[in-house]
Design an enzyme around this catalytic site. Sequence first.
Site, PDB file in Angstrom:
ATOM      1  CG  ASP A   8      -1.819   1.121   1.372  1.00 36.03           C
ATOM      2  OD1 ASP A   8      -2.429   1.737   0.366  1.00 36.03           O
ATOM      3  OD2 ASP A   8      -1.716   1.927   2.504  1.00 36.03           O
ATOM      4  CG  ASP A  10      -1.116   7.565   0.447  1.00 37.06           C
ATOM      5  OD1 ASP A  10      -0.179   8.044   0.026  1.00 37.06           O
ATOM      6  OD2 ASP A  10      -2.361   8.070  -0.059  1.00 37.06           O
TER       7      ASP A  10
END
Length: 178
Positions: A8, A10
Site C-alpha cells: 500500500d 499512504d
Amino acid sequence: MKKILILDRDGVINQDSDAFVKSAAEWLPLPGSIEAIAKLYKAGWILAVATNQSGLARGKFTQQDLDEQHAKMLTLIRAAGGDLHHIAWCPHGPDDACACRKPKAGLLDQISLALNLDLTGATMVGDALRDLQAGQARGCQAVLVRTGKGMQTLATNEGLEEVRVVDDLAELAEQLLA
C-alpha cells in the site's frame, strides 16, 4: 515464499493524511521506507504498489498531481538504488462500485496481469484492514505496519488472525532479508 511484495502507499511508504496527500510537495516518505524498498529490490524482490486514490474522484487532486507524486516516489527509490516493477491505483470513490478499490482485489489483478505473475504466496503490506483483505483475497500473506493507520487497525483487532505485524517497512525488509 515467493519474493513478491505488494505495498500500500499512504501510511506504508509515505506519510498519510486524513486531508489526502494532494501534491508531490505533500508526499513525504516515512523514515526508512525508501531504503527498505531499495534493499529489497537489490535482493531480487519484485515490488509493486497497490493504492486507493479516491482523492481523484473527490476532486482533491488531479491525475497530473498523482503522477507527480509517483514520479517523486520513483526518483527517491531509484536514487537509493531501487525501483518498483508496477504501480496500480484506484481513482474511484467509496461509492463508485468499482472492482479495483481495496478491499476488493482488482488492483492486485492489475499487478498480476501487468507483471504476468501469480500472486499466490506473495506478501501484501498495508496499514489498514482493507489492504490486507485485498491481498488475502489473492492468496497473499498479509503484513500490517504500525505506521499510518496501522495502530488504529491493530486496536480494532478485527480480521487480524493470520496477519504478521511489524513496526514499519524498514523492519519488514530486515526480517525478509535476514
